[in-house]
Write an enzyme that holds these catalytic residues in place. Sequence first.
Site, PDB file in Angstrom:
ATOM      1  N   CYS A   1       0.826  -1.208   0.000  1.00  0.00           N
ATOM      2  CA  CYS A   1       0.000   0.000   0.000  1.00  0.00           C
ATOM      3  C   CYS A   1       0.863   1.263   0.000  1.00  0.00           C
ATOM      4  CB  CYS A   1      -0.913  -0.040   1.234  1.00  0.00           C
ATOM      5  SG  CYS A   1      -1.772   1.499   1.585  1.00  0.00           S
TER       6      CYS A   1
ATOM      7  N   CYS B   1       0.032   3.870   2.682  1.00  0.00           N
ATOM      8  CA  CYS B   1       0.451   3.349   3.991  1.00  0.00           C
ATOM      9  C   CYS B   1       1.932   3.646   4.221  1.00  0.00           C
ATOM     10  CB  CYS B   1       0.231   1.840   4.077  1.00  0.00           C
ATOM     11  SG  CYS B   1      -1.492   1.322   3.890  1.00  0.00           S
TER      12      CYS B   1
END
Length: 106
Positions: A31, A34
């Site tokens: 991600c 993230c």
Amino acid sequence: MSTVAVTDETFDAEVKNSSVPVVVDFWAEWCGPCKQIGPALEELSAEYGEAVKIVKVDVDSNPNAAAAMGVRGIPALFIFKDGQVVSNRAGAAPKAALQSWINDSI
């Protein structure tokens, strides 16, 4: 204090039973957003020290905790205080915005 990796098995002990407020970051290695907020969360963890615990839950390795919290997209952030969710947000944000959100919630 650096961020703490939490698993499905340790979620209740580390988060719900914590004596201090806990910021939970549901994330995954793949991600991009993230990874963007990761360094900010590490810095905030060091700055808050023992006053606030910041933990990370890898949703790929620990799907049960994410499912129990209704996580549908990541990064998903939750603040727990006294074992209860007091605030949550989704998506990446700059460090200052994360810090303001944490301060307003605890």
